[in-house]
Motif scaffolding. Structure first.
Motif, PDB file in Angstrom:
ATOM      1  N   MET A  98       1.093  -0.944  -0.100  1.00 51.71           N
ATOM      2  CA  MET A  98      -0.219  -0.164   0.036  1.00 51.71           C
ATOM      3  C   MET A  98       0.718   1.485   0.142  1.00 51.71           C
ATOM      4  SD  MET A  98      -3.058  -1.301   2.672  1.00 51.71           S
ATOM      5  CE  MET A  98      -0.954  -2.055   3.583  1.00 51.71           C
ATOM      6  N   SER A  99       0.012   2.558   0.208  1.00 49.01           N
ATOM      7  CA  SER A  99       1.516   3.935  -0.310  1.00 49.01           C
ATOM      8  C   SER A  99       2.106   3.831   1.377  1.00 49.01           C
ATOM      9  CB  SER A  99       0.085   4.752   0.010  1.00 49.01           C
ATOM     10  OG  SER A  99      -0.384   5.008   0.868  1.00 49.01           O
ATOM     11  N   LEU A 100       1.509   3.871   2.236  1.00 55.99           N
ATOM     12  CA  LEU A 100       2.311   4.228   3.445  1.00 55.99           C
ATOM     13  C   LEU A 100       3.092   2.918   3.732  1.00 55.99           C
ATOM     14  CD1 LEU A 100      -0.177   6.307   5.022  1.00 55.99           C
ATOM     15  CD2 LEU A 100       1.794   6.996   3.278  1.00 55.99           C
ATOM     16  N   SER A 101       2.792   1.330   3.111  1.00 51.60           N
ATOM     17  CA  SER A 101       3.327   0.363   4.425  1.00 51.60           C
ATOM     18  C   SER A 101       2.681  -0.713   3.518  1.00 51.60           C
ATOM     19  CB  SER A 101       1.879  -0.015   5.649  1.00 51.60           C
ATOM     20  OG  SER A 101       1.025  -0.496   5.166  1.00 51.60           O
ATOM     21  N   GLU A 102       3.641  -2.354   3.542  1.00 53.50           N
ATOM     22  CA  GLU A 102       3.580  -3.395   3.093  1.00 53.50           C
ATOM     23  C   GLU A 102       3.278  -4.173   4.064  1.00 53.50           C
ATOM     24  OE1 GLU A 102       7.895  -4.532   1.417  1.00 53.50           O
ATOM     25  OE2 GLU A 102       6.970  -3.122   0.662  1.00 53.50           O
ATOM     26  N   VAL A 103       3.057  -5.613   3.739  1.00 52.19           N
ATOM     27  CA  VAL A 103       3.255  -6.910   4.923  1.00 52.19           C
ATOM     28  C   VAL A 103       3.361  -8.383   4.411  1.00 52.19           C
ATOM     29  CG1 VAL A 103       1.758  -5.622   6.625  1.00 52.19           C
ATOM     30  CG2 VAL A 103       0.565  -7.100   4.610  1.00 52.19           C
ATOM     31  N   ASP A 104       4.193  -9.499   4.157  1.00 54.54           N
ATOM     32  CA  ASP A 104       4.354 -10.459   4.468  1.00 54.54           C
ATOM     33  C   ASP A 104       3.668 -11.313   4.949  1.00 54.54           C
ATOM     34  OD1 ASP A 104       5.761 -10.177   6.573  1.00 54.54           O
ATOM     35  OD2 ASP A 104       7.851 -10.320   5.224  1.00 54.54           O
ATOM     36  N   ALA A 105       3.490 -11.027   5.976  1.00 52.32           N
ATOM     37  CA  ALA A 105       2.806 -12.211   6.801  1.00 52.32           C
ATOM     38  C   ALA A 105       1.695 -11.100   8.094  1.00 52.32           C
ATOM     39  CB  ALA A 105       3.668 -13.225   7.644  1.00 52.32           C
ATOM     40  N   LEU A 106       0.609 -11.881   8.119  1.00 54.84           N
ATOM     41  CA  LEU A 106       0.032 -11.381   8.938  1.00 54.84           C
ATOM     42  C   LEU A 106      -0.835 -12.288  10.427  1.00 54.84           C
ATOM     43  CD1 LEU A 106      -1.214  -8.976   7.906  1.00 54.84           C
ATOM     44  CD2 LEU A 106      -1.541 -10.468   5.574  1.00 54.84           C
ATOM     45  N   ASP A 107      -0.713 -11.678  11.208  1.00 61.16           N
ATOM     46  CA  ASP A 107      -0.774 -12.644  12.717  1.00 61.16           C
ATOM     47  C   ASP A 107      -2.218 -12.047  13.027  1.00 61.16           C
ATOM     48  OD1 ASP A 107      -0.962 -13.520  15.157  1.00 61.16           O
ATOM     49  OD2 ASP A 107       0.160 -12.326  16.065  1.00 61.16           O
ATOM     50  N   THR A 164      -8.081  -9.904  11.660  1.00 57.82           N
ATOM     51  CA  THR A 164      -7.009  -9.754  11.387  1.00 57.82           C
ATOM     52  C   THR A 164      -6.356  -8.026  11.004  1.00 57.82           C
ATOM     53  OG1 THR A 164      -7.445 -11.912  10.436  1.00 57.82           O
ATOM     54  CG2 THR A 164      -4.957 -10.852  10.053  1.00 57.82           C
ATOM     55  N   PRO A 165      -5.868  -7.662  11.820  1.00 60.01           N
ATOM     56  CA  PRO A 165      -5.596  -5.823  11.167  1.00 60.01           C
ATOM     57  C   PRO A 165      -4.580  -6.489  10.501  1.00 60.01           C
ATOM     58  CG  PRO A 165      -4.969  -6.941  13.872  1.00 60.01           C
ATOM     59  CD  PRO A 165      -5.214  -8.443  13.366  1.00 60.01           C
ATOM     60  N   LEU A 166      -4.637  -5.455   9.856  1.00 58.98           N
ATOM     61  CA  LEU A 166      -3.588  -5.479   8.390  1.00 58.98           C
ATOM     62  C   LEU A 166      -2.103  -4.845   8.331  1.00 58.98           C
ATOM     63  CD1 LEU A 166      -3.235  -5.776   4.943  1.00 58.98           C
ATOM     64  CD2 LEU A 166      -4.074  -3.824   4.585  1.00 58.98           C
ATOM     65  N   GLY A 167      -1.528  -5.334   9.662  1.00 59.03           N
ATOM     66  CA  GLY A 167       0.184  -5.176  10.298  1.00 59.03           C
ATOM     67  C   GLY A 167      -0.471  -4.046  11.109  1.00 59.03           C
ATOM     68  N   PRO A 168       0.634  -3.015  11.794  1.00 63.35           N
ATOM     69  CA  PRO A 168       0.284  -2.138  12.693  1.00 63.35           C
ATOM     70  C   PRO A 168       0.020  -1.044  12.270  1.00 63.35           C
ATOM     71  CG  PRO A 168       2.694  -3.523  12.916  1.00 63.35           C
ATOM     72  CD  PRO A 168       1.912  -3.848  11.761  1.00 63.35           C
ATOM     73  N   THR A 169       0.189  -0.487  11.560  1.00 58.58           N
ATOM     74  CA  THR A 169      -0.124   0.599  11.088  1.00 58.58           C
ATOM     75  C   THR A 169      -0.573   1.068   9.949  1.00 58.58           C
ATOM     76  OG1 THR A 169       1.748   0.245   9.005  1.00 58.58           O
ATOM     77  CG2 THR A 169       2.325   0.910  11.208  1.00 58.58           C
ATOM     78  N   TYR A 170      -1.697  -0.013   9.186  1.00 63.25           N
ATOM     79  CA  TYR A 170      -2.748   0.494   8.829  1.00 63.25           C
ATOM     80  C   TYR A 170      -3.459   1.252   9.239  1.00 63.25           C
ATOM     81  CZ  TYR A 170      -6.973  -0.382   5.648  1.00 63.25           C
ATOM     82  OH  TYR A 170      -8.351  -0.108   4.602  1.00 63.25           O
ATOM     83  N   GLN A 171      -4.098   0.697  10.510  1.00 62.32           N
ATOM     84  CA  GLN A 171      -4.863   1.324  10.816  1.00 62.32           C
ATOM     85  C   GLN A 171      -4.610   1.578  12.569  1.00 62.32           C
ATOM     86  OE1 GLN A 171      -8.160  -0.348   9.459  1.00 62.32           O
ATOM     87  NE2 GLN A 171      -9.055  -0.723  10.899  1.00 62.32           N
TER      88      GLN A 171
END
Length: 369
Positions: A22-31, A50-57
């Protein structure tokens, strides 16, 4: 029927092609956190967050499990079929943290459906369709690659194409979107999603540069107030996504003329119980919406598809699920929920229609009685 136990499971979901950008972050695995709500009848229900990483929201996976640890004990002894009363009890136990409450709320709806022998979509008002239209998000790439990817997804049957934008020069976004628009049929809906990666100036410049293209812009800027300042200065419909944090904000966005539609996330709004209210509001106010979530396996996908099936055609923009972007999330005995020709069939069976294969899962990381 009474809740006797809540079990919490943890899974890791791997992104299929290495990363989701995404514009402000990227993820390779989700918790991923799954809850199993157990009743005194022997029936159980499942929910997931399943949050989309810790910085998406403002969500993160460890926070979800901490919130569940606070809320779950308050649900013991309640009737899971009284979903509004269960939600009231959750709010009394913990302020906010809707993304954690979403998992428990969905599990109660799953249990309710199993108890009455009904599908969740029918409990939510009744299915308008047996499969729901979906849309595909095309990741940032070169102009030619982006256009080619969009064309291929259209040929697969997706009626709506989302182009990810932001995180690079605005001129590159403009070139990519213009190429995609030329590649697609006029009947295919086009959405541009910077995921908060544009400034207000970027958004206005983009809209001027592409004013001859029929498209929708979704959540270009970070805050609600930024969108409020530019809503009457752009040439395209504006959908809000990350800013739709609660029902009062959604009402304000419509009444103030800020948004012409919404990308609704199941976990952000707090589950099926509040999302049902949002659906009714949007229908009454004449505002379209999508029914999605940040990420997840079959449990999350089933919940969004069940709700999506109940939205009238005139207001329904489709449902996005993460299945095409990930490796299998966790074992299930039921058939996987996936796209067929750009649409997602409703799962068969009562409740959500998803039965986890617990024999292949690790033991719960927490249990509350």
């Amino acid at each position: 029927m009474k809740i006797t136990e809540v079990r919490v499971y943890r899974h890791s979901i791997t992104v299929a092609d290495g990363r989701y950008q995404m514009s402000l972050s990227e993820v390779d695995a989700l918790d991923c956190t799954v809850v199993e709500v157990v009743s005194d009848t022997g029936l159980v229900g499942y929910g997931e967050t399943t949050p989309l990483g810790p910085t998406y929201q403002e969500q993160h996976a460890a926070g979800a499990r901490a919130a569940i640890a606070t809320v779950a004990p308050a649900l013991i002894g309640l009737d899971p079929r009284r979903t509004s009363l269960v939600y009231e009890r959750m709010d009394h136990a913990l302020n906010g943290h809707r993304y954690a409450k979403s998992a428990l709320d969905v599990a109660c709806w799953d249990l309710t459906g199993k108890s009455y022998g009904e599908r969740v979509c029918d409990l939510l008002g009744g299915a308008e369709r047996s499969s729901v239209p979906s849309y595909f998000g095309v990741m940032p790439a070169t102009t030619a690659e982006t256009a080619d990817a969009a064309r291929r997804r259209e040929q697969e049957g997706y009626p709506r194409i989302q182009v990810k934008a932001g995180g690079r020069a605005l001129a590159d976004d403009i070139d990519a979107v213009r190429a995609v628009a030329e590649a697609l049929s006029p009947t295919t809906k086009l959405l541009v999603d910077p995921n908060r990666g544009w400034t207000t100036r970027d958004t206005m410049e983009f809209s001027v540069a592409c004013r001859d293209i029929a498209l929708t812009i979704e959540q270009p800027c970070r805050t609600f107030d930024e969108h409020r300042r530019i809503a009457d200065k752009i040439h395209h419909p504006l959908f809000l996504d990350e800013s739709t944090v609660d029902i009062p904000t959604i009402v304000r966005a419509v009444t103030d003329g800020v948004a012409q539609g919404f990308g609704m996330k199941l976990s952000r709004i707090g589950g099926l119980t509040p999302l049902r209210v949002v659906r009714e509001l949007c229908v009454e106010l004449g505002v379209p919406l999508t029914i999605d979530d940040t990420w997840g396996g079959d449990i999350t996908a089933a919940a969004t598809v069940h709700m999506g099936a109940t939205v009238p055609d005139a207001f329904y923009e489709g449902t996005w699920i993460s299945e095409p972007y990930q490796k299998p999330a966790y074992g299930c005995l039921t058939a996987p929920i996936r796209h067929v020709g750009g649409h997602i069939p409703l799962p068969a069976g009562v409740g959500l229609g998803v039965e986890p294969d617990l024999a292949t899962w690790a033991d719960p990381v927490a249990t509350y009685r």
